[in-house]
Scaffold this motif. Structure first.
Motif, PDB file in Angstrom:
ATOM      1  N   SER A 108      65.614 -71.698  20.431  1.00 42.06           N
ATOM      2  CA  SER A 108      65.732 -70.240  20.319  1.00 42.06           C
ATOM      3  C   SER A 108      65.005 -69.559  21.465  1.00 42.06           C
ATOM      4  O   SER A 108      63.934 -69.997  21.892  1.00 42.06           O
ATOM      5  CB  SER A 108      65.143 -69.762  18.983  1.00 42.06           C
ATOM      6  N   GLN A 109      65.586 -68.476  21.981  1.00 40.03           N
ATOM      7  CA  GLN A 109      64.900 -67.658  22.986  1.00 40.03           C
ATOM      8  C   GLN A 109      64.424 -66.338  22.371  1.00 40.03           C
ATOM      9  O   GLN A 109      63.920 -65.467  23.074  1.00 40.03           O
ATOM     10  CB  GLN A 109      65.831 -67.379  24.162  1.00 40.03           C
ATOM     11  N   LEU A 110      64.601 -66.214  21.052  1.00 40.35           N
ATOM     12  CA  LEU A 110      64.142 -65.025  20.334  1.00 40.35           C
ATOM     13  C   LEU A 110      62.774 -65.303  19.697  1.00 40.35           C
ATOM     14  O   LEU A 110      62.513 -66.420  19.263  1.00 40.35           O
ATOM     15  CB  LEU A 110      65.150 -64.641  19.244  1.00 40.35           C
ATOM     16  N   TRP A 111      61.921 -64.286  19.632  1.00 44.45           N
ATOM     17  CA  TRP A 111      60.600 -64.452  19.024  1.00 44.45           C
ATOM     18  C   TRP A 111      60.734 -64.429  17.500  1.00 44.45           C
ATOM     19  O   TRP A 111      61.326 -63.501  16.920  1.00 44.45           O
ATOM     20  CB  TRP A 111      59.656 -63.356  19.515  1.00 44.45           C
ATOM     21  N   TRP A 112      60.163 -65.422  16.856  1.00 38.63           N
ATOM     22  CA  TRP A 112      60.418 -65.729  15.452  1.00 38.63           C
ATOM     23  C   TRP A 112      59.998 -64.604  14.500  1.00 38.63           C
ATOM     24  O   TRP A 112      60.679 -64.312  13.526  1.00 38.63           O
ATOM     25  CB  TRP A 112      59.677 -67.025  15.100  1.00 38.63           C
ATOM     26  N   ASP A 113      58.859 -63.975  14.778  1.00 45.69           N
ATOM     27  CA  ASP A 113      58.258 -63.047  13.808  1.00 45.69           C
ATOM     28  C   ASP A 113      58.510 -61.574  14.099  1.00 45.69           C
ATOM     29  O   ASP A 113      58.081 -60.716  13.329  1.00 45.69           O
ATOM     30  CB  ASP A 113      56.742 -63.286  13.715  1.00 45.69           C
ATOM     31  N   ILE A 114      59.172 -61.246  15.185  1.00 49.04           N
ATOM     32  CA  ILE A 114      59.420 -59.830  15.471  1.00 49.04           C
ATOM     33  C   ILE A 114      60.901 -59.505  15.320  1.00 49.04           C
ATOM     34  O   ILE A 114      61.749 -60.404  15.291  1.00 49.04           O
ATOM     35  CB  ILE A 114      58.917 -59.429  16.878  1.00 49.04           C
ATOM     36  N   ALA A 115      61.208 -58.219  15.223  1.00 45.60           N
ATOM     37  CA  ALA A 115      62.600 -57.786  15.026  1.00 45.60           C
ATOM     38  C   ALA A 115      63.452 -58.180  16.229  1.00 45.60           C
ATOM     39  O   ALA A 115      62.962 -58.249  17.368  1.00 45.60           O
ATOM     40  CB  ALA A 115      62.646 -56.276  14.821  1.00 45.60           C
ATOM     41  N   VAL A 116      64.719 -58.431  15.966  1.00 43.77           N
ATOM     42  CA  VAL A 116      65.653 -58.856  17.012  1.00 43.77           C
ATOM     43  C   VAL A 116      65.654 -57.867  18.180  1.00 43.77           C
ATOM     44  O   VAL A 116      65.614 -58.262  19.351  1.00 43.77           O
ATOM     45  CB  VAL A 116      67.082 -58.999  16.425  1.00 43.77           C
ATOM     46  N   GLN A 117      65.678 -56.559  17.868  1.00 43.45           N
ATOM     47  CA  GLN A 117      65.751 -55.574  18.939  1.00 43.45           C
ATOM     48  C   GLN A 117      64.490 -55.586  19.826  1.00 43.45           C
ATOM     49  O   GLN A 117      64.562 -55.262  21.015  1.00 43.45           O
ATOM     50  CB  GLN A 117      65.983 -54.180  18.378  1.00 43.45           C
ATOM     51  N   GLU A 118      63.342 -55.994  19.264  1.00 49.40           N
ATOM     52  CA  GLU A 118      62.126 -56.101  20.072  1.00 49.40           C
ATOM     53  C   GLU A 118      62.240 -57.274  21.051  1.00 49.40           C
ATOM     54  O   GLU A 118      61.781 -57.188  22.194  1.00 49.40           O
ATOM     55  CB  GLU A 118      60.895 -56.267  19.171  1.00 49.40           C
ATOM     56  N   SER A 119      62.850 -58.372  20.595  1.00 49.64           N
ATOM     57  CA  SER A 119      63.120 -59.495  21.506  1.00 49.64           C
ATOM     58  C   SER A 119      64.048 -59.045  22.628  1.00 49.64           C
ATOM     59  O   SER A 119      63.847 -59.392  23.801  1.00 49.64           O
ATOM     60  CB  SER A 119      63.762 -60.661  20.746  1.00 49.64           C
ATOM     61  N   PHE A 120      65.051 -58.270  22.269  1.00 50.22           N
ATOM     62  CA  PHE A 120      65.987 -57.764  23.276  1.00 50.22           C
ATOM     63  C   PHE A 120      65.255 -56.899  24.308  1.00 50.22           C
ATOM     64  O   PHE A 120      65.508 -56.998  25.510  1.00 50.22           O
ATOM     65  CB  PHE A 120      67.095 -56.949  22.609  1.00 50.22           C
ATOM     66  N   ARG A 121      64.344 -56.048  23.827  1.00 53.36           N
ATOM     67  CA  ARG A 121      63.613 -55.156  24.745  1.00 53.36           C
ATOM     68  C   ARG A 121      62.719 -55.963  25.699  1.00 53.36           C
ATOM     69  O   ARG A 121      62.607 -55.635  26.886  1.00 53.36           O
ATOM     70  CB  ARG A 121      62.762 -54.166  23.947  1.00 53.36           C
ATOM     71  N   LEU A 122      62.077 -57.010  25.171  1.00 52.72           N
ATOM     72  CA  LEU A 122      61.238 -57.863  26.015  1.00 52.72           C
ATOM     73  C   LEU A 122      62.072 -58.548  27.099  1.00 52.72           C
ATOM     74  O   LEU A 122      61.686 -58.603  28.267  1.00 52.72           O
ATOM     75  CB  LEU A 122      60.526 -58.915  25.157  1.00 52.72           C
ATOM     76  N   LEU A 123      63.235 -59.082  26.694  1.00 46.48           N
ATOM     77  CA  LEU A 123      64.115 -59.755  27.652  1.00 46.48           C
ATOM     78  C   LEU A 123      64.664 -58.767  28.684  1.00 46.48           C
ATOM     79  O   LEU A 123      64.857 -59.114  29.852  1.00 46.48           O
ATOM     80  CB  LEU A 123      65.260 -60.456  26.907  1.00 46.48           C
ATOM     81  N   LYS A 124      64.912 -57.555  28.246  1.00 42.89           N
ATOM     82  CA  LYS A 124      65.375 -56.490  29.165  1.00 42.89           C
ATOM     83  C   LYS A 124      64.353 -56.269  30.276  1.00 42.89           C
ATOM     84  O   LYS A 124      64.706 -56.126  31.456  1.00 42.89           O
ATOM     85  CB  LYS A 124      65.594 -55.208  28.361  1.00 42.89           C
ATOM     86  N   LYS A 125      63.066 -56.271  29.927  1.00 42.42           N
ATOM     87  CA  LYS A 125      62.011 -56.090  30.928  1.00 42.42           C
ATOM     88  C   LYS A 125      61.877 -57.335  31.816  1.00 42.42           C
ATOM     89  O   LYS A 125      61.670 -57.229  33.025  1.00 42.42           O
ATOM     90  CB  LYS A 125      60.681 -55.782  30.246  1.00 42.42           C
ATOM     91  N   VAL A 126      61.988 -58.517  31.201  1.00 45.67           N
ATOM     92  CA  VAL A 126      61.905 -59.771  31.971  1.00 45.67           C
ATOM     93  C   VAL A 126      62.971 -59.790  33.063  1.00 45.67           C
ATOM     94  O   VAL A 126      62.707 -60.165  34.217  1.00 45.67           O
ATOM     95  CB  VAL A 126      62.054 -60.998  31.038  1.00 45.67           C
TER      96      VAL A 126
END
Length: 335
Positions: A108-126
């Motif tokens: 998985s490239q998504l963070w397990w304990d946070i909301a999906v959209q927060e993972s998306f926002r982190l990846l957007k910045k990356v």
């Protein structure tokens, strides 16, 4: 149209250590280790054009995942040339990863304990994606994969099918030119598989996205790919169209008849003796299957002869499945 992937004489070797038996052997292993060199990928060459959707298939241990890891820059090749999107995946890693998306069915490239959209926002910045680019592209992705109701949920609360749709969306945040999919539909139900397949076809058509797909589910390959590359023992044993593979190794067609009245195999064999047909009787009453070569004229003549001699309730013409063809290739070593 240029090449998205170029591979020439690619080789990847691993050291495999073996332990000696007993206490004495364990003590000796502290100072000297026995090992042998095992090639996981053995001098393979192929290229994939921009916009192609290619199935990369083989049994467990054939070298599929090793190749994908080399192509994505995770592993360094022992020897050979690798160029992906015009770059060396290992040497130009930071620039290179901006141009690819990766979905590993087991990772998985998504963070397990946070909301999906927060993972998306982190990846957007990356990936340094602007708000305008993100909104324009991801609105379409989120709508197509039907994941809007999932965005505010933690990843750990998603079902496997929901998570895989979110994983696919995450891999596409920066709208990459090339998408690597390693077992993306493993364990998914039929409806989720269909949704993912339709979406992949759509992005391939809309953005000319190149897709390299490894899977054991051959229905994925049939639905998405016109070309397959088949590995065995770290070497390519077939690289060509799926249609040609079926034509060359399909070993004919099956025509299934369901009769209204009683029929006998001996009578059917006598009627069709000139066509080289092999008959089998099914488990259900009055269902018989004819096995014959894939010749449209002979198939038509067979159906005409049988229909003119018997009352028929149903007729089905089936090709030998891709799964059966590939199983025969590996079992019999016919390539």
């Amino acid at each position: 149209m240029g090449d998205a992937i170029v591979v020439r004489n690619l080789r990847k070797e691993f050291k495999v250590y073996s332990s000696r038996s007993g206490l004495k052997g364990a003590f000796r292993d502290l100072f000297t280790r026995n090992y042998k060199i095992v090639p996981a990928v053995n001098d393979i060459s192929f290229h994939v054009k921009q916009g192609e959707m290619v199935g990369y298939i083989g049994e467990n241990g054939a070298g599929k995942s090793t190749t994908i890891k080399i192509l994505t820059g995770i592993l360094t090749p022992t020897s050979g040339l690798v160029s992906v999107n015009g770059m060396d995946p290992h040497k130009e890693r930071e620039k290179f990863v901006q141009t690819i998306g990766v979905v590993f069915g087991q990772r998985s490239q998504l963070w397990w304990d946070i909301a999906v959209q927060e993972s998306f926002r982190l990846l957007k910045k990356v990936y340094k994606v602007s708000d305008a680019q993100y909104n324009e592209h991801m609105d379409h992705v989120i709508k197509s994969l039907e994941i809007e109701p999932l965005l505010d949920k933690p990843v750990r609360k998603l079902s496997l099918g929901q998570r895989m749709r979110c994983e696919l969306a995450a891999a596409l945040i920066h709208n990459p030119r090339l998408l690597f999919l390693d077992e993306p539909t493993i364990g998914l139900d039929v409806l989720v598989k269909l949704k993912i397949r339709e979406f992949l076809k759509e992005i391939n058509k809309k953005y000319n996205t190149t897709i390299l797909l490894t899977t054991h589910d051959l229905s994925d390959i049939e639905a998405l790919c016109e070309r397959v590359i088949m590995l065995d023992g770290g070497q390519i044993i077939y690289d060509g169209s799926l249609r040609k593979l079926k034509d060359q190794w399909g070993e004919g067609k099956e025509i299934q008849f369901q009769f209204i009245e009683e029929a006998k195999i001996s009578d059917l064999e006598r009627l069709t003796s000139s066509l080289g047909v092999k008959w089998n009787k099914g488990e259900k009453d009055q269902i018989f299957t004819a096995h014959m070569e894939d010749n449209d004229d002979k198939v038509s003549r067979l159906i005409s002869i049988v229909v003119s001699s018997y009352k028929i309730k149903d007729v089905k013409v089936n090709e030998i499945s891709t799964e059966e063809i590939i199983r025969n290739i590996y079992e019999k070593g016919i390539l």
